[in-house]
Each structure stands twice: as C-alpha cells, then as structure tokens.
Write an enzyme that holds these catalytic residues in place. Structure first.
Site, PDB file in Angstrom:
ATOM      1  N   ASP A  26      87.619  66.227 174.290  1.00 42.90           N
ATOM      2  CA  ASP A  26      87.724  67.191 175.399  1.00 42.90           C
ATOM      3  C   ASP A  26      88.665  66.788 176.548  1.00 42.90           C
ATOM      4  O   ASP A  26      88.640  65.643 176.996  1.00 42.90           O
ATOM      5  CB  ASP A  26      86.365  67.376 176.081  1.00 42.90           C
ATOM      6  CG  ASP A  26      85.223  67.585 175.128  1.00 42.90           C
ATOM      7  OD1 ASP A  26      85.452  67.640 173.919  1.00 42.90           O
ATOM      8  OD2 ASP A  26      84.090  67.676 175.615  1.00 42.90           O
ATOM      9  N   GLU A 208      78.447  73.917 175.386  1.00 46.17           N
ATOM     10  CA  GLU A 208      79.055  72.735 175.990  1.00 46.17           C
ATOM     11  C   GLU A 208      80.190  73.171 176.928  1.00 46.17           C
ATOM     12  O   GLU A 208      80.685  74.298 176.836  1.00 46.17           O
ATOM     13  CB  GLU A 208      79.611  71.809 174.896  1.00 46.17           C
ATOM     14  CG  GLU A 208      78.523  71.302 173.944  1.00 46.17           C
ATOM     15  CD  GLU A 208      79.019  70.289 172.908  1.00 46.17           C
ATOM     16  OE1 GLU A 208      78.321  69.298 172.691  1.00 46.17           O
ATOM     17  OE2 GLU A 208      80.096  70.500 172.323  1.00 46.17           O
TER      18      GLU A 208
HETATM   19  C1  FRU Z   1      82.185  68.557 173.548  1.00 44.37           C
HETATM   20  C2  FRU Z   1      81.299  67.335 173.777  1.00 44.37           C
HETATM   21  C3  FRU Z   1      80.682  67.379 175.160  1.00 44.37           C
HETATM   22  C4  FRU Z   1      80.431  65.941 175.460  1.00 44.37           C
HETATM   23  C5  FRU Z   1      81.602  65.266 174.813  1.00 44.37           C
HETATM   24  C6  FRU Z   1      81.312  63.919 174.255  1.00 44.37           C
HETATM   25  O1  FRU Z   1      83.166  68.372 172.599  1.00 44.37           O
HETATM   26  O2  FRU Z   1      80.324  67.260 172.780  1.00 44.37           O
HETATM   27  O3  FRU Z   1      79.524  68.199 175.254  1.00 44.37           O
HETATM   28  O4  FRU Z   1      80.368  65.710 176.851  1.00 44.37           O
HETATM   29  O5  FRU Z   1      82.041  66.127 173.786  1.00 44.37           O
HETATM   30  O6  FRU Z   1      82.467  63.298 173.785  1.00 44.37           O
END
Ligand code: FRU
Length: 496
Positions: A26, A208
């Site tokens: 992300d 998310e």
């Molecule tokens: C989304 C996610 C988020 C989390 C991160 C962990 O892709 O699952 O919810 O904060 O990646 O790497």
C-alpha cells in the site's frame, strides 16, 4: 548478463514507482509539504514478499520521477508498521515541532506482535519528523487510539474545516466488521469517536484503507460533495482486491451516502456492477489520496497488484509497483455523481500519429517505430457498424493483451489470458469488463503501457482498467482491429 539481473530489469517499470529492492504494498502517508510530494509505502526492507512491515519512503517534485529515500519508520520486535497517513501539522497542534517549524506527523497502525503487552491488537500510533520527512521519531505515548481490536487499522487523517468547526478527522476501519469508524482530535494525540459507516455495497472481503475528501461537482466549488473510499479484499469487482467509493455528505460528524445500493453483510453479487468502483481491473488496490496537494487537486495512488497473487508475480529482487498518480474529479452523468480519474502523465513526445481513417476489417499492424514496451496511447474510435473494435497490445507470437470495445453490449474488455507469463498463479489469466456507453457515437481511450502493466482510462476517466501483464521482451507489436468494415479511427497518437 546473469539470469537474475535479467529478470530484475525486464519488468521494472519506467514511469511507476517500485522500490529499488524488495517488497512493496500500500501507498502510505501521501503528503505534499515544502515543495515535495512524499510517498511512503508498506515495505519489507529484508525480502521480496510481505513481512517485516515498515514504511519505505520516496519523494518527488513532479509526481512522475520518484527518488527513493531511507526507510522512514522501521518495524521492531514489538510492532509492525501498517498502513496510515501523514499530515503537515501547520499549527503545531501536536507540539512535536514549533510554530515556526511545524512537524510532519505520521499516523500509522501499530500491529502488535506477541512480544508486546498489546500482542495481537491493532491500534493507531504517531511518529513525527522535524527535518522535512527525512527522519522520524515514534511518539512515546503510543498508541494514541486503541479499541482493543485485532482488526482496527489504516487511519487516514485530514484537517476538517467546516460548519462544525476546525479539527483533525480520522477515518479508519474495523476491517472484519466492514465498518469505517470516524474520530476527531484537536492535537492528534487524543481522539473522540464521532460515527461509523457500513457495512454497505461490496462486503465480501475485509474493508481496508479508507479515505474521505470533499470535491467540487462538475468543477463548481459552490456545489461540493464528499467521497468515501473503501478498499476491500477479496470481493472487488474483478476478483480479489478492489476499491469502491461512495458519494455523499459529511457534516463533520457523520458521512451520509447517496450511493448505497445494498446495506448489511449479505453480499448480493448480482448488484456488484451498480456499486461505485475505482477500477474495473484487478491491479488497483489500497488507493488513497494525498493530503495538502497544491491547487486543490485531489491526487490518488493505488498499489498495482492484488492479494490473490501479489507474492507470486514473476520478478526477482524487487516486487510490486504503484499505479500512476491519478487526479480525480466528480462529474454528473445520467443524474448520478461519479468519480472521473485521469493519470498525471509523464511528459511525453508525440512520436507517431494516424490521420482520421476508416478501420479495415481484420487487424492493421502499426509501424514498428510506433511500438515498444513503454508508451502512452490517445485513441478515439467511432465503432459505427464495425462490430467489435479494439487494440492488440504487447503482441509477439501467440502473446497479446487484447482491448476490445463491444458497441452492441456497450462494454469495454481487457483480456490478459494470453498476455505472456500467466502461469505463475492459477487465477491470474483473466478477462475484465466494464460497461462504457459511447458519447456522441465515440469512445475515447487513454492507455499507458509500461513494461509489466496496462492502464486504460475510458471516456475521460469515467471507467478505468488497471492490469499487470508479463510479456516477453520481444512482444512489442501493436495492432488495431475491427470485426467488420464500418468503424472509424478518429484519432490515434502514440506518446513516448
Ligand atoms: C492492505 C493492508 C492493510 C494493512 C497493510 C499491511 O493491503 O492489508 O489493511 O495495513 O496492508 O501491510
């Protein structure tokens, strides 16, 4: 040249940010401050698959060329550093800087390990920088917001300034509950609960990386609406990870959606196409926007990958890239307020153009000068009576990525089933489609091809399809096709 080096270079994008080495997911902490754009990102500093989650860092002055910086916030024994946002604390509300030299503050999710007294929980924490984002210090009072939850993450914080007052607002998720929770604060350290939103529309996967921002409708600042971004995985429109958006009102306390089609946890697959989607391809996830972008622009970046196969994409030494930066706007279409998305383009030179012409039945191949592994295309079709029309991209031997417009169905399709290496994971070979109506009989497309990706923006950004492809180096031919005679190519420009 050894094989490892070859694989490392071959798919490395030219215009999309990827870490020099190792894994990325992300985008985090997207922020403009003191003349630079900051792109932090979920990063494994020690390997090319997910793990040891830390915030990597890159900066840019033009949103196209990124310079990777040192890891900004590393994980430690007690916590992994999950996704979140960053703000320029102009009024030094946090006290981490001085009024003359305001701090940058990152708000991230502490994913506590078994070695922490809070082991298993996810809570929100702060880190600050007083040297323009180059070095970061964790706040001694962390976490600043703990709901005793194992699934509370991905805080997006922004400065709210409206009828209800002026304060920091945080949107985060209770991921399993498919709920966006909203909090307020005057100092970033102490947070008060305001309201929750959801479950609504797509709920087949965890929610998310939310975002919430205000945008003018049709460019009219007197008429603005709020956009709530909710990424979910799996359960996206194309399978696996995807991003949805809701349009509505935010009064400083509560978000009221005007684009809710279904409510509650009962996923109703038959209504998926009615929801608002950020992208109809499989590789645009965890998309969030910049805070503080100059000129009131709303700029977003997504992770150009999908949790279904993200760890297996065929690169070595580095893995995963970001999407291009997209500028988003709201526009009225058939009585609905919809999000338009257009890429912030690398400055390019028009290298090849075709005059307006009838499209012959079958395939017309372009001059080899017009092709390559990295280019942009501006194309306008009048499908007329030509049946299905479209483009053959990254062609070589049996390999091709096929973009087809079916005017009868009013559907645009991207088919990567024969795009190259698809065998690394069983669900990767796929065909995506999005309803796209003609406008005045025309289909306008902007396409960006960059070594391992194809991004399609249709009708000035009304619909987008983002897909990874892994073709052979020699698969660079480009063709225009039509089922029959009767269609017209209005415009065809190749930009390098
Ligand atoms: C989304 C996610 C988020 C989390 C991160 C962990 O892709 O699952 O919810 O904060 O990646 O790497």
């Amino acid at each position: 040249m050894n094989v490892t080096t070859d694989l490392e270079c071959r798919f490395r994008p030219r215009h999309h940010f990827a870490a020099e080495r190792n894994w990325l997911n992300d985008p985090n902490g997207l922020l403009y401050a003191n003349g630079r754009y900051h792109l932090f990102f979920q990063h494994n500093p020690f390997g090319d698959v997910w793990g040891n989650m830390s915030w990597g860092h890159a900066t840019s002055t033009d949103l196209v060329n990124w310079v990777e910086q040192a890891v900004a916030i590393p994980c430690d024994e007690q916590e992994a550093i999950y996704s979140g946002s960053a703000v320029l604390d102009v009024h030094n509300t946090s006290g981490f800087g001085t009024p003359d030299s305001p701090p940058l503050v990152a708000i991230y999710t502490s994913a506590y390990t078994a070695r922490s007294p809070l082991g298993g929980r996810q809570a929100q924490s702060l880190a600050y920088s007083t040297d323009d984002g180059m070095t970061w210090t964790k706040y001694a009072g962390n976490p600043v917001l703990d709901r005793a939850s194992a699934e509370f993450r991905d805080p997006k914080v922004f400065w709210y300034d409206g009828a209800a007052g002026s304060y920091w607002v945080m949107v985060a998720v209770e991921a399993q509950d498919r709920e966006v929770v909203i909090y307020k604060s005057s100092d970033l350290k102490s947070w008060d609960y305001l309201s929750s939103f959801g479950p609504a529309n797509a709920t087949a996967g965890v929610w998310e990386c939310p975002d919430l921002f205000e945008l003018a409708v049709d460019g009219n600042a007197e008429n603005s609406k709020w956009v709530l971004i909710v990424n979910l995985s799996p359960g996206g429109i194309a399978g696996g990870s995807g991003g949805q958006y809701f349009v509505g009102e935010f009064d400083g306390v509560t978000f009221r959606s005007e684009s809710t089609v279904t409510e509650g946890m009962q996923a109703d697959d038959s209504r998926m196409a009615e929801y608002g989607w950020l992208d109809w391809g499989r590789d645009y996830y965890a998309a969030v926007s910049f805070n503080n972008a100059p000129g009131g622009r709303r700029l977003m970046i997504g992770w150009m990958n999908n949790w279904q196969y993200g760890a297996e994409t065929p690169t070595t030494g580095w893995r995963s890239a970001m999407s291009l930066v997209r500028e988003v706007r709201l526009a009225t279409h058939s009585g609905k307020t919809l999000l338009l998305q257009n890429p912030v383009m690398p400055p390019g030179e028009r290298l090849f153009s075709l005059e307006r012409q009838a499209i012959s039945a079958g395939t017309t191949w372009l001059s080899p000068d017009a092709t390559g592994e990295v280019y942009g295309l501006d194309v306008e079709f009048e499908p007329g009576d030509g049946g299905e029309v479209g483009l053959l991209l990254r062609v070589g031997g049996e390999e091709r990525t096929v973009l087809t417009y079916d005017a009868t169905a009013g559907v645009l399709r991207l088919d990567r089933r024969r795009s190259g290496n698809t065998a690394f994971q069983e669900t990767f070979a796929s065909i995506e489609s999005v309803p796209v109506p003609l406008e005045d009989g025309r289909l306008r497309l902007h396409i960006q091809v960059d070594r391992c990706s194809v991004e399609v923006f249709a009708q000035d950004g009304l619909a987008t399809i983002t897909e990874l492809v892994f073709p052979g180096e020699d698969s660079t031919a480009l063709g225009i096709f039509a089922e029959r005679e009767g269609g017209t190519l209005v415009r065809f420009d190749v930009v390098h």
